[in-house]
Design a protein around this motif. Structure first.
Motif, short mmCIF file in Angstrom:
data_model
loop_
_atom_site.label_atom_id
_atom_site.label_comp_id
_atom_site.label_asym_id
_atom_site.label_seq_id
_atom_site.Cartn_x
_atom_site.Cartn_y
_atom_site.Cartn_z
N UNK A 1 5.81 -7.49 6.77
CA UNK A 1 7.21 -7.45 6.38
C UNK A 1 7.52 -6.94 4.69
N UNK A 2 8.34 -6.04 4.59
CA UNK A 2 8.40 -5.41 3.20
C UNK A 2 9.70 -5.40 2.51
N UNK A 3 10.68 -6.27 3.50
CA UNK A 3 11.93 -6.53 2.96
C UNK A 3 12.19 -8.17 2.82
N UNK A 4 12.98 -8.10 1.99
CA UNK A 4 13.54 -9.64 1.72
C UNK A 4 14.78 -9.58 2.53
N UNK A 5 15.02 -10.75 3.51
CA UNK A 5 16.14 -10.79 4.21
C UNK A 5 16.99 -11.84 3.78
N UNK A 6 18.45 -11.57 3.67
CA UNK A 6 19.26 -12.55 3.25
C UNK A 6 20.28 -12.79 4.50
N UNK A 7 20.39 -14.27 4.80
CA UNK A 7 21.57 -14.34 5.90
C UNK A 7 22.90 -13.99 5.41
N UNK A 8 23.58 -13.19 6.15
CA UNK A 8 25.10 -13.12 5.91
C UNK A 8 25.96 -13.92 6.67
N UNK B 1 16.58 -5.97 2.21
CA UNK B 1 16.57 -5.33 0.91
C UNK B 1 14.73 -5.07 0.62
N UNK B 2 14.65 -3.72 0.33
CA UNK B 2 13.08 -3.56 0.26
C UNK B 2 12.70 -4.21 -0.79
N UNK B 3 11.57 -5.08 -0.86
CA UNK B 3 11.11 -5.78 -2.09
C UNK B 3 10.70 -4.62 -3.24
N UNK B 4 10.15 -3.16 -2.68
CA UNK B 4 9.94 -2.44 -3.80
C UNK B 4 11.29 -1.95 -4.45
N UNK B 5 12.28 -2.23 -3.81
CA UNK B 5 13.68 -1.55 -4.59
C UNK B 5 13.91 -2.90 -5.75
N UNK B 6 13.48 -3.96 -5.38
CA UNK B 6 13.66 -5.19 -6.32
C UNK B 6 12.66 -5.02 -7.60
N UNK C 1 14.29 -13.28 -8.37
CA UNK C 1 13.58 -13.22 -7.22
C UNK C 1 12.28 -14.13 -7.47
N UNK C 2 11.81 -14.28 -8.57
CA UNK C 2 10.95 -15.37 -8.77
C UNK C 2 11.51 -16.74 -8.49
N UNK C 3 12.77 -17.08 -8.78
CA UNK C 3 13.38 -18.29 -8.58
C UNK C 3 13.43 -18.40 -7.20
N UNK C 4 13.88 -17.54 -6.51
CA UNK C 4 13.84 -17.40 -5.03
C UNK C 4 12.75 -18.15 -4.27
N UNK C 5 11.57 -17.31 -4.83
CA UNK C 5 10.05 -17.53 -4.44
C UNK C 5 9.84 -19.10 -4.59
N UNK C 6 10.18 -19.51 -5.69
CA UNK C 6 9.76 -21.00 -6.19
C UNK C 6 10.51 -21.82 -5.34
N UNK C 7 11.95 -21.48 -4.95
CA UNK C 7 12.72 -22.06 -4.08
C UNK C 7 12.36 -22.32 -2.54
N UNK D 1 8.76 -14.92 0.88
CA UNK D 1 7.19 -15.22 0.45
C UNK D 1 6.55 -14.12 0.89
N UNK D 2 6.54 -13.74 2.27
CA UNK D 2 5.67 -12.68 2.88
C UNK D 2 6.01 -11.24 2.23
N UNK D 3 7.20 -11.11 1.90
CA UNK D 3 7.63 -9.60 1.62
C UNK D 3 7.08 -9.61 0.12
N UNK D 4 7.23 -10.60 -0.77
CA UNK D 4 6.51 -10.57 -2.02
C UNK D 4 4.94 -10.51 -2.09
N UNK D 5 4.32 -11.10 -1.10
CA UNK D 5 2.82 -11.08 -1.01
C UNK D 5 2.17 -9.63 -1.13
#
Length: 227
Positions: free
Chosen positions: A48-55, A109-114, A132-138, A85-89
């Motif tokens: 997984x290379x993208x962060x997915x946000x539910x719309x 959203x591609x993690x590399x773009x963030x 992003x770091x807050x989201x990972x902690x959450x 977590x996987x996208x950021x790892x």
């Protein structure tokens, strides 16, 4: 609720104005994808290379045990994430699957773009990176909350740990949980029949009251320290 409302609810875009969000999505190479009910968004073992946000809609993260039993790990609603977590790892395969519970729309959203410096110097990009770091902690804390249930020695302790957490999050002794009995059993990793029996006994013992997925923690349970 429109898509922008969902993004504004997401921790990833916290503190960023709606107008800036709309402009940033182009810089971030964000893409939208729709899924039918029961369709897989991510399969266990995927890269997984993208962060997915539910719309729109809802989804669940599940994992197969060594015996092949499906276990619900978490639920996802508008503004929530899939596989953050996987996208950021960077390179680790996803340890669980994500499946649509109902028709679903996800923004990827591609993690590399963030993580990359914005070439257009978007005002909100620095804020986005911090978020992003807050989201990972959450997300890590959500998994920690579930682990609190799993480590309890009895079904009663698992149920009370879970219901106590929901009560604290909602701020009321009467609340609705997002699970039917089968899903609740999967989430707590217990047998469904055993769970139903224990709920009946807990009601008999004056700890809880419930009707379907609406629960109330009675004073006897609220006053007891289960931790």
């Amino acid at each position: 609720m429109n898509n922008l409302d969902s993004l504004c609810q997401s921790r990833l875009f916290s503190g960023i104005s709606p107008n800036d969000i709309s402009q940033m999505l182009k810089c971030l190479s964000a893409t939208r994808k729709e899924y039918a009910k029961d369709e897989m968004v991510v399969r266990e073992g995927d890269l997984v290379d993208d962060v997915g946000i539910i719309l729109q809609g809802s989804a669940q993260s599940t994992k197969l045990s060594v015996t092949g039993k499906q276990i619900i790990v978490s639920l996802h609603y508008p503004g929530g994430y899939t596989a953050v977590l996987t996208a950021a790892s960077r390179g680790r395969r996803c340890p669980m699957s994500v499946q649509a519970i109902e028709p679903l729309e996800v923004l990827f959203i591609p993690i590399k773009s963030i993580l990359s410096r914005c070439t257009k110097l978007c005002m909100g990009h620095e804020q986005l990176l911090g978020n992003l770091f807050d989201s990972i902690a959450e997300r890590a804390l959500e998994l920690h909350d579930r682990n609190d249930c799993l480590i309890m020695p009895t079904i009663r302790d698992k149920v009370l740990t879970y219901l106590t957490r929901v009560m604290r999050e909602t701020g009321t002794e009467t609340f609705t949980i997002p699970f039917d009995r089968e899903a609740m059993a999967e989430y707590l990793d217990v047998d469904r029949s055993a769970l139903s029996r224990e709920l009946a006994w807990m009601k008999r013992d004056g700890l809880i009251d419930f009707y379907r997925n609406e629960f109330k923690l009675l004073q006897k349970a609220v006053e007891k320290d289960f931790h």
